[in-house]
Design a protein around this motif. Sequence first.
Motif, PDB file in Angstrom:
ATOM      1  N   TYR A  32      32.407  37.801  46.396  1.00  0.00           N
ATOM      2  CA  TYR A  32      33.497  38.757  46.221  1.00  0.00           C
ATOM      3  C   TYR A  32      33.219  40.049  46.965  1.00  0.00           C
ATOM      4  N   THR A  99      37.616  41.106  44.691  1.00  0.00           N
ATOM      5  CA  THR A  99      38.543  40.269  45.438  1.00  0.00           C
ATOM      6  C   THR A  99      37.779  39.296  46.316  1.00  0.00           C
ATOM      7  N   ARG A 100      38.391  38.153  46.602  1.00  0.00           N
ATOM      8  CA  ARG A 100      37.789  37.231  47.559  1.00  0.00           C
ATOM      9  C   ARG A 100      38.235  37.547  48.983  1.00  0.00           C
ATOM     10  N   SER A 101      39.126  38.514  49.119  1.00  0.00           N
ATOM     11  CA  SER A 101      39.594  38.883  50.443  1.00  0.00           C
ATOM     12  C   SER A 101      38.482  39.564  51.241  1.00  0.00           C
ATOM     13  N   VAL A 110      45.293  43.610  46.854  1.00  0.00           N
ATOM     14  CA  VAL A 110      44.335  42.605  47.311  1.00  0.00           C
ATOM     15  C   VAL A 110      43.363  42.216  46.205  1.00  0.00           C
ATOM     16  N   PHE A 111      43.157  43.112  45.259  1.00  0.00           N
ATOM     17  CA  PHE A 111      42.138  42.898  44.227  1.00  0.00           C
ATOM     18  C   PHE A 111      42.703  42.151  43.019  1.00  0.00           C
ATOM     19  N   ASP A 112      41.964  41.132  42.604  1.00  0.00           N
ATOM     20  CA  ASP A 112      42.428  40.247  41.543  1.00  0.00           C
ATOM     21  C   ASP A 112      41.864  40.599  40.177  1.00  0.00           C
TER      22      ASP A 112
END
Length: 124
Positions: A32, A99-101, A110-112
Amino acid sequence: QVQLVESGGGLVQAGGSLRLSCAAAGRTFSSYSMGWFRQAPGKEREFVAAIGWNGGTTYYQDSVKDRFTISRDNAKNKVYLQMNSLKPEDAAVYYCAATRSLSQLSARYVFDYWGQGNQVTVSS
């Protein structure tokens, strides 16, 4: 799934320092990218800093460059925000996010995963 818990906030005088920590529970923390955001009363939540999965890439909001440093320790599943030369305008609730981005790390969407937030108060 990643659970995030921030710590290290508090009250500091202007010019002082604080270090925020964010502990991540869950597998594959090292996959992450991590970020710090902050939200002051009556304002939008804003980007502060972000770091890539291996710590090799960092990003900062212009107002905190040269004062704040983001770092991570993948062995401990933690990310840190060292804040120096604090100003009253830095006072806010600070949030850790994951995030995995690998890109657009200054964008909230972008953040989960988000932590619960940690208060930083700077007295003048």
